[in-house]
Design a protein around this motif. Structure first.
Motif, short mmCIF file in Angstrom:
data_model
loop_
_atom_site.label_atom_id
_atom_site.label_comp_id
_atom_site.label_asym_id
_atom_site.label_seq_id
_atom_site.Cartn_x
_atom_site.Cartn_y
_atom_site.Cartn_z
N GLU B 248 0.82 -1.22 0.00
CA GLU B 248 0.00 0.00 0.00
C GLU B 248 0.85 1.26 0.00
N ILE B 249 1.87 1.31 0.86
CA ILE B 249 2.66 2.55 0.93
C ILE B 249 3.53 2.70 -0.32
N ALA B 250 3.97 1.56 -0.91
CA ALA B 250 4.73 1.65 -2.18
C ALA B 250 3.85 2.26 -3.27
N MET B 251 2.58 1.83 -3.29
CA MET B 251 1.64 2.38 -4.27
C MET B 251 1.40 3.88 -4.01
N LEU B 252 1.22 4.22 -2.75
CA LEU B 252 0.97 5.63 -2.41
C LEU B 252 2.17 6.51 -2.79
N MET B 253 3.37 6.01 -2.51
CA MET B 253 4.58 6.78 -2.88
C MET B 253 4.65 7.01 -4.39
N SER B 254 4.20 6.02 -5.16
CA SER B 254 4.20 6.15 -6.62
C SER B 254 3.25 7.25 -7.08
N LEU B 255 2.18 7.44 -6.31
CA LEU B 255 1.18 8.45 -6.70
C LEU B 255 1.55 9.85 -6.21
N ILE B 256 2.07 9.97 -4.99
CA ILE B 256 2.25 11.33 -4.43
C ILE B 256 3.69 11.68 -4.07
N GLY B 257 4.61 10.70 -4.03
CA GLY B 257 6.01 11.00 -3.74
C GLY B 257 6.73 11.50 -4.98
N GLU B 258 7.87 12.14 -4.79
CA GLU B 258 8.61 12.69 -5.93
C GLU B 258 10.11 12.44 -5.78
N THR B 259 10.69 11.78 -6.78
CA THR B 259 12.14 11.67 -6.83
C THR B 259 12.71 13.02 -7.29
N GLN B 260 13.61 13.56 -6.49
CA GLN B 260 14.23 14.84 -6.81
C GLN B 260 15.74 14.71 -6.65
N ILE B 261 16.45 15.73 -7.10
CA ILE B 261 17.92 15.66 -7.13
C ILE B 261 18.51 16.88 -6.43
N ASN B 262 19.45 16.64 -5.50
CA ASN B 262 20.20 17.76 -4.92
C ASN B 262 21.31 18.20 -5.87
N GLN B 263 22.21 17.25 -6.18
CA GLN B 263 23.37 17.60 -7.02
C GLN B 263 23.91 16.35 -7.71
N VAL B 264 24.51 16.58 -8.89
CA VAL B 264 25.07 15.45 -9.67
C VAL B 264 26.55 15.67 -9.97
N VAL B 265 27.24 16.51 -9.20
CA VAL B 265 28.61 16.90 -9.57
C VAL B 265 29.64 16.68 -8.47
N ASP B 266 29.21 16.24 -7.29
CA ASP B 266 30.16 15.99 -6.21
C ASP B 266 30.66 14.55 -6.30
N PRO B 267 31.68 14.18 -5.49
CA PRO B 267 32.21 12.79 -5.57
C PRO B 267 31.11 11.74 -5.37
N LEU B 268 30.12 12.02 -4.54
CA LEU B 268 28.90 11.22 -4.52
C LEU B 268 27.75 12.12 -4.93
N LYS B 269 26.77 11.57 -5.66
CA LYS B 269 25.59 12.34 -6.05
C LYS B 269 24.52 12.20 -4.97
N THR B 270 23.66 13.21 -4.84
CA THR B 270 22.66 13.18 -3.78
C THR B 270 21.26 13.28 -4.35
N ALA B 271 20.45 12.25 -4.06
CA ALA B 271 19.03 12.26 -4.43
C ALA B 271 18.21 12.60 -3.19
N ARG B 272 17.04 13.16 -3.41
CA ARG B 272 16.11 13.30 -2.29
C ARG B 272 14.75 12.78 -2.75
N PHE B 273 14.06 12.13 -1.83
CA PHE B 273 12.70 11.69 -2.13
C PHE B 273 11.77 12.54 -1.29
N PHE B 274 10.81 13.15 -1.95
CA PHE B 274 9.93 14.14 -1.33
C PHE B 274 8.51 13.59 -1.18
N VAL B 275 7.90 13.86 -0.04
CA VAL B 275 6.49 13.52 0.18
C VAL B 275 5.79 14.77 0.72
N PRO B 276 4.64 15.12 0.13
CA PRO B 276 4.01 16.39 0.52
C PRO B 276 3.40 16.35 1.92
N HIS B 277 3.27 17.55 2.46
CA HIS B 277 2.76 17.77 3.80
C HIS B 277 1.46 17.08 4.13
#
Lengths: 293, 293
Positions: B248-277
């Motif tokens: 259920e929560i995997a399905m919900l994340m697919s509908l309302i969560g968002e894969t976002q990106i902090n940066q792609v240029v440092d020695p490690l790249k940083t992703a953020r996953f966002f869920v609305p308030h």
């Protein structure tokens, strides 16, 4: 999508078309009581079309203005071991049905009100060579699963064949960036779209203009590569309009551009690179969309 | 960042600290006329600290509330062959200086007005083992380059050592998601931050709450893996609060969560996953931030 499929409709460039779409499972799933083994899961993401647009030929760019997306009143979502970020942790396929309140643009998830954001998952032209399954995105468009392809958006698609051979389907009432569970809130719909020949834009990849700005979309097996190429392609598109040197525009993109993600669960992943409207306005870059809300 | 660096300041949990930061080049670059060969480019991304926060120990979570970011009036950005998405196409280092209009929160780029969005690039605790250069993000925080770490945001950081040993620096007046040119609009600043012990949250990675929702941040060499792990970590964090099954929560994340990106240029790249308030509100998940604007 393929140039070998006979057109379902032939129109003049500039015509507006109403396109009826089934959901991404071809409307096969009707209730949770049914035997999912009777579903043909290969029949996924059907697009309605192709539409032959007279006056467009290989090398042109098709401009598709999404005028209206009217949702069916019912939708469904699925997760399972077949795909998605959590596929290794889910043992069997789950399906959930939703009533869509199209008047208030909301639905409910276990009692929680969720706002809808209708969008088109599959949209594209016949690809350059061979056929591309509708599960897969690419330079021709296809299963880009971009939540920004919504009412009012303008999509530019490279044309590879006489008439473009345009199609769309896989409408979602709601989907988050990434589509991490492999399914959006899938539904049948009626889409109204104006198809014409673009002027003033040359691109090898799909480009989307919406109320916030411009987006360059690139698909690749690796998200790392998709992101990097979306940046390079955006710089290639915008730079001639700005008079900026390559170092200058690279610096500007670092300050005001945004790497974003369409989806990470299809056979190719799709990145988009976003640049806000004020850059288009400052350099008087007119890509054919009325920029005011 | 390292547990071997002696604290510059010792405070009680709950205290508010004013932290002065130099820019990411340690204020070494003063004009375009200078010889860039005299710059020590190894002295990058200095953080001010460490701050020893009494009452925190390994296994706790530090809650850092960003109360204020006051920018210096002058900033700079750079691109070059040393890094960034376009590094193979740029032959030499370019530096550009900016006057920051901190009253109107704008600057100019070749005559175009650009809105500022002050944020903190480097922020973290001493890492679990050894030392981590300030160029590099990780579970301890560090060079996450997240544009959402701005005024009013609340950052939760895992604590690996007695006193947390917190530091921050690398403030940007403006940076787009991805930081694709490797530099934001870099400036010195004064940051006011309240440091305390978090309650009600357990996390192995940095978590950010801002006015729009909650963000889980994961760094990895591959953006593909960073994105996937950020989804898994978010589900691990939220699920116990929701009573939802994993499908259920995997399905919900697919509908309302968002894969976002902090940066792609440092020695490690940083992703953020966002869920609305509205998810936090619906399930009464109180992570200690006043949720109203």
């Amino acid at each position: 999508m393929s140039a070998t499929i006979a057109p379902a409709l032939e129109i003049d460039a500039g015509d507006t078309v109403h396109i009826h779409t089934v959901d991404c499972f071809e409307n096969q799933i009707t209730s949770n009581d049914m035997d999912f083994d009777t579903v043909d899961w290969e029949r996924q993401n059907p697009a309605t079309g192709p539409v032959f647009v007279r006056g467009l030929s290989a090398g042109d760019v098709l401009k598709a203005t999404i005028e209206r997306i009217e949702l069916d009143g019912r939708g469904l979502a699925t997760v399972g071991p077949q795909g998605g970020v959590m596929k290794d942790y889910i043992e069997e396929r789950h399906v959930k049905f939703f009533d869509l309140d199209t008047e208030n643009n909301t639905t409910e998830f276990n009692g929680m009100t969720v706002p809808l954001s209708p969008m088109i998952g599959v949209i594209g032209n016949a690809p350059a060579t061979g056929h591309v399954p509708n599960s897969t995105p690419g330079a021709h468009g296809g299963n880009m699963d971009c939540r920004k392809i919504n009412e009012g958006a303008v999509l530019y698609l490279p044309v590879f064949h006489e008439g473009a051979l345009f199609g769309l389907g896989d409408v979602h009432a709601k989907m988050g960036d990434g589509e991490v569970g492999i399914s959006g809130l899938e539904t049948a719909a009626r889409v109204t779209v104006r198809l014409e020949k673009a002027s003033g834009i040359s691109t090898n990849h799909p480009v989307l203009i919406d109320i916030e700005g411009i987006n360059m979309m690139v698909s690749h097996e690796s998200l790392d590569e998709a992101v990097d190429e979306s940046v390079r392609q955006m710089i290639k598109l915008l730079r001639p309009h700005t008079g900026l040197s390559l170092p200058e525009i690279a610096m500007l993109m670092s300050l005001i551009g945004e790497t974003q993600i369409n989806q990470v669960v299809d056979p190719l992943k799709t990145a988009r690179f976003f640049v806000p409207h004020y850059l288009l306005e400052h350099y008087s870059i007119d890509l054919g969309r009325e920029l005011k809300p």
